[in-house]
Design an enzyme around this catalytic site. Structure first.
Site, PDB file in Angstrom:
ATOM      1  N   HIS A  62      10.934 -37.008  14.325  1.00  0.00           N
ATOM      2  CA  HIS A  62      11.771 -38.193  14.488  1.00  0.00           C
ATOM      3  C   HIS A  62      11.792 -39.001  13.191  1.00  0.00           C
ATOM      4  CE1 HIS A  62      14.277 -40.457  17.326  1.00  0.00           C
ATOM      5  NE2 HIS A  62      14.046 -41.455  16.493  1.00  0.00           N
ATOM      6  N   HIS A 104      18.251 -30.428  21.949  1.00  0.00           N
ATOM      7  CA  HIS A 104      17.831 -31.434  22.919  1.00  0.00           C
ATOM      8  C   HIS A 104      19.033 -31.796  23.786  1.00  0.00           C
ATOM      9  CE1 HIS A 104      15.293 -35.315  23.691  1.00  0.00           C
ATOM     10  NE2 HIS A 104      16.053 -35.023  24.731  1.00  0.00           N
ATOM     11  N   GLU A 136      14.068 -29.295  23.819  1.00  0.00           N
ATOM     12  CA  GLU A 136      13.468 -30.582  24.120  1.00  0.00           C
ATOM     13  C   GLU A 136      14.205 -31.244  25.271  1.00  0.00           C
ATOM     14  OE1 GLU A 136      12.236 -31.880  19.555  1.00  0.00           O
ATOM     15  OE2 GLU A 136      13.917 -32.876  20.543  1.00  0.00           O
TER      16      GLU A 136
END
Length: 239
Positions: A192, A44, A71
């Site tokens: 997450h 990410h 991401e």
């Protein structure tokens, strides 16, 4: 079929960036994650490049043998990164540049036009699109409406409520979102704050879960258990 594990290596890059040089070597870590059983590698990159750098992406793509998932917020810079490197999956996350970590998903109804254009471009490049959403049925349906192939359910709130001793309340919105995803024909990812304490219950209760992306907790556990052992521990929670 068991849920696939994609290891997010952002925190490994954060350690590397604390010093000059290339220790730990991200390419080697990515190869090892796959060798130790991970079915994918996630990164990410953020605009300040505080962990994964844009220059890391082609190097990681070159050694990837499983699934490569990038991401990020679909800014022009992010889209150029995707165009140049063509990962298997792009996960769209609405994080602003100043956030410490992603803490909410897209309102796919409000941002339908924007996401529709972005998704169409990614699909044209042959990249599977997953949209990061809170476990809200309307947002899941909205992801389907803009042309995405998957949604990734934000599990930060699940982890907090689970940790307070209310597992059934924690997972209920996710189970419902999963039902809606299956109904409209969307693949389902999640991520997450998933960890060794809350992952098995989540995977058991959320039907059709194809993939979880886990970084912070897994890398922290690897400090104690070693990377190879830790990946196998997480895979057993998903079996």
């Amino acid at each position: 079929m068991s849920t696939r594990l994609s290891v997010n290596i952002n925190k490994v890059a954060l350690i590397r960036n604390a010093r000059e040089g290339n220790l730990p070597n991200l390419q080697e870590v990515a190869r090892d994650c796959e060798r130790f059983g991970a079915e994918g590698v996630t990164v990410h990159p953020r605009p300040d490049q505080r962990h994964i750098r844009y220059s890391d992406i082609p190097l990681l793509k070159a050694v990837n043998t499983t699934e490569f998932n990038i991401e990020g917020n679909p800014t022009p810079e992010f889209m150029k990164l995707i165009e140049d490197n063509r990962p298997h999956q792009a996960t769209l996350v609405p994080d602003s540049p100043d956030v410490l970590t992603s803490d909410q998903g897209w309102d796919t109804v409000k941002h339908k036009s924007f996401l529709q254009d972005i998704t169409a471009q990614l699909n044209e490049w042959g990249v599977r699109v997953s949209i990061f959403v809170d476990p809200v049925p309307a947002f899941v349906e909205g992801a389907k409406a803009v042309g995405a192939q998957r949604v990734e359910l934000y599990t930060g709130d699940y982890a907090k409520i689970f940790g307070s001793g209310q597992p059934a309340r924690a997972v209920a919105p996710h189970a419902e979102a999963a039902r809606v995803a299956a109904e409209v024909g969307l693949g389902l990812n999640a991520g997450h704050d998933l960890n060794l304490s809350n992952l098995r219950f989540y995977a058991e209760q959320v039907e059709g879960l194809l993939e979880v992306s886990i970084g912070h907790a897994l890398i922290a556990d690897a400090l104690y258990y070693g990377l190879s052992n830790t990946i196998q521990m997480y895979k057993r929670e998903l079996a």
